[in-house]
Write a protein that holds these residues in place. Sequence first.
Motif, mmCIF file in Angstrom:
data_model
loop_
_atom_site.group_PDB
_atom_site.id
_atom_site.type_symbol
_atom_site.label_atom_id
_atom_site.label_comp_id
_atom_site.label_asym_id
_atom_site.label_seq_id
_atom_site.Cartn_x
_atom_site.Cartn_y
_atom_site.Cartn_z
ATOM 1 N N ARG A 8 0.919 -1.290 -0.091
ATOM 2 C CA ARG A 8 0.146 0.110 0.035
ATOM 3 C C ARG A 8 0.860 1.285 0.122
ATOM 4 N N ASN A 9 1.903 1.415 0.923
ATOM 5 C CA ASN A 9 2.741 2.331 0.894
ATOM 6 C C ASN A 9 3.417 2.785 -0.438
ATOM 7 N N VAL A 10 4.017 1.523 -1.004
ATOM 8 C CA VAL A 10 4.690 1.767 -2.222
ATOM 9 C C VAL A 10 3.653 2.188 -3.386
ATOM 10 N N ARG A 11 2.491 1.689 -3.410
ATOM 11 C CA ARG A 11 1.499 2.403 -4.440
ATOM 12 C C ARG A 11 1.055 3.741 -4.191
ATOM 13 N N LYS A 12 1.237 4.179 -2.714
ATOM 14 C CA LYS A 12 0.680 5.330 -2.749
ATOM 15 C C LYS A 12 1.863 6.423 -2.834
ATOM 16 N N SER A 13 3.174 5.762 -2.768
ATOM 17 C CA SER A 13 4.333 6.578 -2.657
ATOM 18 C C SER A 13 4.668 6.781 -4.366
ATOM 19 N N TYR A 14 4.227 5.757 -5.210
ATOM 20 C CA TYR A 14 4.645 5.993 -6.689
ATOM 21 C C TYR A 14 3.306 6.729 -7.213
ATOM 22 N N SER A 15 2.461 6.886 -6.871
ATOM 23 C CA SER A 15 1.247 7.738 -7.454
ATOM 24 C C SER A 15 1.480 8.955 -7.648
ATOM 25 N N CYS B 187 15.293 19.557 -6.353
ATOM 26 C CA CYS B 187 14.494 20.080 -7.453
ATOM 27 C C CYS B 187 13.681 18.781 -7.992
ATOM 28 N N SER B 188 12.616 19.440 -8.838
ATOM 29 C CA SER B 188 11.555 18.463 -9.522
ATOM 30 C C SER B 188 12.519 17.378 -10.285
ATOM 31 N N HIS B 189 13.560 17.776 -10.838
ATOM 32 C CA HIS B 189 14.244 16.968 -12.006
ATOM 33 C C HIS B 189 15.021 15.756 -11.062
ATOM 34 N N ALA B 190 15.610 16.245 -9.938
ATOM 35 C CA ALA B 190 16.241 15.313 -9.095
ATOM 36 C C ALA B 190 15.087 14.346 -8.511
ATOM 37 N N PHE B 191 13.959 14.840 -8.090
ATOM 38 C CA PHE B 191 12.953 13.883 -7.723
ATOM 39 C C PHE B 191 12.490 12.904 -8.724
ATOM 40 N N GLN B 192 12.415 13.557 -9.914
ATOM 41 C CA GLN B 192 11.982 12.498 -11.073
ATOM 42 C C GLN B 192 12.994 11.404 -11.199
ATOM 43 N N GLN B 193 14.494 11.683 -10.941
ATOM 44 C CA GLN B 193 15.215 10.797 -11.159
ATOM 45 C C GLN B 193 15.224 9.551 -10.121
ATOM 46 N N VAL B 194 14.952 10.123 -8.900
ATOM 47 C CA VAL B 194 14.891 9.208 -7.751
ATOM 48 C C VAL B 194 13.501 8.366 -8.059
ATOM 49 N N GLU B 195 12.823 8.755 -8.528
ATOM 50 C CA GLU B 195 11.536 8.216 -8.827
ATOM 51 C C GLU B 195 11.663 7.055 -9.862
ATOM 52 N N VAL B 196 12.401 7.265 -10.856
ATOM 53 C CA VAL B 196 12.843 6.378 -11.896
ATOM 54 C C VAL B 196 13.596 5.321 -11.381
ATOM 55 N N ASP B 197 14.601 5.576 -10.809
ATOM 56 C CA ASP B 197 15.573 4.893 -10.112
ATOM 57 C C ASP B 197 14.854 3.829 -9.267
ATOM 58 N N MET B 198 13.761 4.360 -8.379
ATOM 59 C CA MET B 198 13.060 3.484 -7.398
ATOM 60 C C MET B 198 12.373 2.427 -8.173
ATOM 61 N N PHE B 199 11.739 2.962 -9.265
ATOM 62 C CA PHE B 199 10.977 1.964 -10.086
ATOM 63 C C PHE B 199 11.716 1.250 -10.652
ATOM 64 N N PHE B 200 13.037 1.303 -11.245
ATOM 65 C CA PHE B 200 13.660 0.168 -12.032
ATOM 66 C C PHE B 200 14.322 -0.739 -10.870
ATOM 67 N N ARG C 150 9.865 13.067 -1.687
ATOM 68 C CA ARG C 150 8.914 13.788 -2.094
ATOM 69 C C ARG C 150 8.871 15.014 -1.114
ATOM 70 N N ASP C 151 9.027 14.435 0.381
ATOM 71 C CA ASP C 151 9.012 15.514 1.393
ATOM 72 C C ASP C 151 10.278 16.526 1.194
ATOM 73 N N ARG C 152 11.207 16.221 0.741
ATOM 74 C CA ARG C 152 12.439 17.175 0.423
ATOM 75 C C ARG C 152 12.406 17.785 -0.866
ATOM 76 N N THR C 153 11.490 17.740 -1.602
ATOM 77 C CA THR C 153 11.600 18.472 -2.802
ATOM 78 C C THR C 153 10.591 19.725 -2.838
ATOM 79 N N VAL C 154 11.181 20.777 -3.416
ATOM 80 C CA VAL C 154 10.724 22.257 -3.442
ATOM 81 C C VAL C 154 9.363 22.101 -4.070
ATOM 82 N N GLN C 155 9.108 21.621 -5.379
ATOM 83 C CA GLN C 155 7.921 21.455 -6.265
ATOM 84 C C GLN C 155 7.886 20.151 -6.772
#
Length: 152
Positions: free
Chosen positions: A19-26, A81-94, A121-126
């Motif tokens: 549940r946490n992973v699905r919630k975090s990945y949304s 920044c949003s780009h760094a968050f997106q990189q973390v998001e992609v890396d964790m999905f991979f 997510r908590d540490r991302t400005v936008q």
Amino acid sequence: ASGGEHGERQAGAASAAARNVRKSYSAAPTGSNVHVDIERMFAQKIQLIDRVQFTPGSITVGVLKIVLKTIVECLRFATLCSHAFQQVEVDMFFLRSMFPVLLEDTAVVETLLAQVLQTARDRTVQVVAISQDRIDRLCRETRERSRLSLEG
């Protein structure tokens, strides 16, 4: 705790982790910070140093636990920044897509992945999340490149 209680706790932790992973990945923005804080209070505490058996799976889980918890701690001191968050998001999905190949029991690692994403997510400005389709495509392309480099 008896063996049955331990198994029930692990099963409950696994479903909570999913549940946490699905919630975090949304891609949807998180609600109030109070909700996140309450979830963290009741989140399962993960023992980093646990018995590691001399098997590839056990060693892999032990290493992944240390690496993912270290990433969480590093993210706590960063502003993304949003780009760094997106990189973390992609890396964790991979990483998550590779777990069925590498591990038999993924519950603990899934919980740590959710923590990494939530901390990022908590540490991302936008927060500007990437669409699930784009993440899937990026992960698929990376897996294909990896296979080619291993064969060549």
